[in-house]
Scaffold this motif. Sequence first.
Motif, PDB file in Angstrom:
ATOM      1  N   MET A  76     -93.550 -97.426  64.743  1.00 17.89           N
ATOM      2  CA  MET A  76     -92.511 -98.326  65.212  1.00 17.89           C
ATOM      3  C   MET A  76     -91.216 -97.525  65.401  1.00 17.89           C
ATOM      4  N   THR A  77     -90.583 -97.706  66.540  1.00 16.17           N
ATOM      5  CA  THR A  77     -89.323 -97.036  66.838  1.00 16.17           C
ATOM      6  C   THR A  77     -88.181 -98.031  66.702  1.00 16.17           C
ATOM      7  N   LEU A  78     -87.230 -97.711  65.852  1.00 18.55           N
ATOM      8  CA  LEU A  78     -86.063 -98.574  65.685  1.00 18.55           C
ATOM      9  C   LEU A  78     -85.014 -98.202  66.720  1.00 18.55           C
ATOM     10  N   GLN A  79     -84.365 -99.212  67.294  1.00 21.83           N
ATOM     11  CA  GLN A  79     -83.326 -98.971  68.284  1.00 21.83           C
ATOM     12  C   GLN A  79     -82.118 -99.821  67.974  1.00 21.83           C
ATOM     13  N   LYS A  80     -80.947 -99.195  68.034  1.00 25.35           N
ATOM     14  CA  LYS A  80     -79.721 -99.951  67.841  1.00 25.35           C
ATOM     15  C   LYS A  80     -79.433-100.774  69.090  1.00 25.35           C
ATOM     16  N   VAL A  81     -78.622-101.811  68.931  1.00 28.59           N
ATOM     17  CA  VAL A  81     -78.230-102.676  70.040  1.00 28.59           C
ATOM     18  C   VAL A  81     -76.718-102.592  70.192  1.00 28.59           C
ATOM     19  N   ASN A  82     -76.261-102.273  71.393  1.00 27.38           N
ATOM     20  CA  ASN A  82     -74.846-102.246  71.703  1.00 27.38           C
ATOM     21  C   ASN A  82     -74.515-103.549  72.415  1.00 27.38           C
ATOM     22  N   LEU A  83     -73.728-104.397  71.770  1.00 28.77           N
ATOM     23  CA  LEU A  83     -73.439-105.715  72.330  1.00 28.77           C
ATOM     24  C   LEU A  83     -72.763-105.632  73.692  1.00 28.77           C
ATOM     25  N   GLN A  84     -71.789-104.744  73.846  1.00 28.41           N
ATOM     26  CA  GLN A  84     -71.084-104.661  75.127  1.00 28.41           C
ATOM     27  C   GLN A  84     -72.032-104.261  76.252  1.00 28.41           C
ATOM     28  N   GLU A  85     -72.925-103.295  75.975  1.00 29.43           N
ATOM     29  CA  GLU A  85     -73.910-102.907  76.989  1.00 29.43           C
ATOM     30  C   GLU A  85     -74.788-104.090  77.378  1.00 29.43           C
ATOM     31  N   LYS A  86     -75.200-104.880  76.410  1.00 26.59           N
ATOM     32  CA  LYS A  86     -76.044-106.050  76.694  1.00 26.59           C
ATOM     33  C   LYS A  86     -75.271-107.110  77.482  1.00 26.59           C
ATOM     34  N   PHE A  87     -74.009-107.367  77.104  1.00 24.25           N
ATOM     35  CA  PHE A  87     -73.216-108.338  77.860  1.00 24.25           C
ATOM     36  C   PHE A  87     -73.027-107.881  79.310  1.00 24.25           C
ATOM     37  N   ASN A  88     -72.961-106.573  79.542  1.00 24.72           N
ATOM     38  CA  ASN A  88     -72.781-106.053  80.896  1.00 24.72           C
ATOM     39  C   ASN A  88     -74.013-106.250  81.774  1.00 24.72           C
ATOM     40  N   LEU A  89     -75.152-106.591  81.182  1.00 18.29           N
ATOM     41  CA  LEU A  89     -76.391-106.761  81.940  1.00 18.29           C
ATOM     42  C   LEU A  89     -76.526-108.113  82.641  1.00 18.29           C
ATOM     43  N   PHE A  90     -75.633-109.068  82.313  1.00 22.61           N
ATOM     44  CA  PHE A  90     -75.756-110.386  82.948  1.00 22.61           C
ATOM     45  C   PHE A  90     -74.388-111.002  83.188  1.00 22.61           C
ATOM     46  N   GLN A  91     -74.341-111.914  84.164  1.00 25.98           N
ATOM     47  CA  GLN A  91     -73.103-112.601  84.516  1.00 25.98           C
ATOM     48  C   GLN A  91     -73.192-114.117  84.317  1.00 25.98           C
ATOM     49  N   GLU A  92     -74.398-114.681  84.433  1.00 25.64           N
ATOM     50  CA  GLU A  92     -74.536-116.140  84.403  1.00 25.64           C
ATOM     51  C   GLU A  92     -74.074-116.714  83.059  1.00 25.64           C
ATOM     52  N   GLN A  93     -73.505-117.905  83.150  1.00 25.00           N
ATOM     53  CA  GLN A  93     -72.989-118.591  81.963  1.00 25.00           C
ATOM     54  C   GLN A  93     -73.963-119.671  81.512  1.00 25.00           C
ATOM     55  N   TRP A  94     -73.924-119.963  80.223  1.00 28.60           N
ATOM     56  CA  TRP A  94     -74.726-121.010  79.589  1.00 28.60           C
ATOM     57  C   TRP A  94     -76.227-120.725  79.657  1.00 28.60           C
ATOM     58  N   ARG A  95     -76.618-119.447  79.817  1.00 26.26           N
ATOM     59  CA  ARG A  95     -78.031-119.060  79.828  1.00 26.26           C
ATOM     60  C   ARG A  95     -78.238-117.949  78.802  1.00 26.26           C
ATOM     61  N   PRO A  96     -78.469-118.316  77.546  1.00 29.66           N
ATOM     62  CA  PRO A  96     -78.607-117.317  76.474  1.00 29.66           C
ATOM     63  C   PRO A  96     -79.710-116.303  76.763  1.00 29.66           C
ATOM     64  N   LYS A  97     -79.492-115.081  76.279  1.00 29.69           N
ATOM     65  CA  LYS A  97     -80.457-113.984  76.397  1.00 29.69           C
ATOM     66  C   LYS A  97     -80.824-113.523  74.989  1.00 29.69           C
ATOM     67  N   ILE A  98     -82.089-113.251  74.761  1.00 29.29           N
ATOM     68  CA  ILE A  98     -82.546-112.761  73.458  1.00 29.29           C
ATOM     69  C   ILE A  98     -82.341-111.252  73.406  1.00 29.29           C
ATOM     70  N   VAL A  99     -81.656-110.787  72.345  1.00 29.34           N
ATOM     71  CA  VAL A  99     -81.416-109.348  72.177  1.00 29.34           C
ATOM     72  C   VAL A  99     -82.007-108.807  70.874  1.00 29.34           C
ATOM     73  N   GLY A 100     -82.564-109.676  70.055  1.00 26.27           N
ATOM     74  CA  GLY A 100     -83.169-109.238  68.807  1.00 26.27           C
ATOM     75  C   GLY A 100     -83.936-110.365  68.148  1.00 26.27           C
ATOM     76  N   GLU A 101     -84.771-109.991  67.185  1.00 26.07           N
ATOM     77  CA  GLU A 101     -85.577-110.978  66.473  1.00 26.07           C
ATOM     78  C   GLU A 101     -85.838-110.476  65.060  1.00 26.07           C
ATOM     79  N   LEU A 102     -85.718-111.362  64.084  1.00 24.70           N
ATOM     80  CA  LEU A 102     -86.035-111.020  62.706  1.00 24.70           C
ATOM     81  C   LEU A 102     -86.376-112.273  61.924  1.00 24.70           C
TER      82      LEU A 102
END
Length: 122
Positions: free
Chosen positions: A1-27
């Motif tokens: 298993m490879t662990l990867q950090k998540v950069n919130l700003q990079e993820k926010f830059n991937l989408f523009q639409e509003q009110w459509r949540p995106k999954i960025v992690g799970e635990l």
Amino acid sequence: MTLQKVNLQEKFNLFQEQWRPKIVGELNGQHVKLAKLQGPFVWHHHENEDELFLVVKGRLCMELQGQEPIWLEPGEFLVVPRGVEHRPVADEEVHLLLFEPAGTLNTGNVQGERTVENLERI
């Protein structure tokens, strides 16, 4: 298993639409989601799920039935307990991190044009 950090700003830059949540992690059966919001959402509640709203950017007003609204600034969060009728409102665009059980419907007990059933993972 490879662990990867998540950069919130990079993820926010991937989408523009509003009110459509995106999954960025799970635990532990929980989803970590990002969303962009502007304007008022729908009044709703969740029968079985608590929700955590963390403001990353902007200013969010959480309206609650029968209570004074709660204002959240960047770096602040609010847990809305299951069964509490609520409505997020953002005068200007807000970037939000949500933490809630997997499968939680964004509009809770209400179905409509803002309901997102199949969330995208980014």
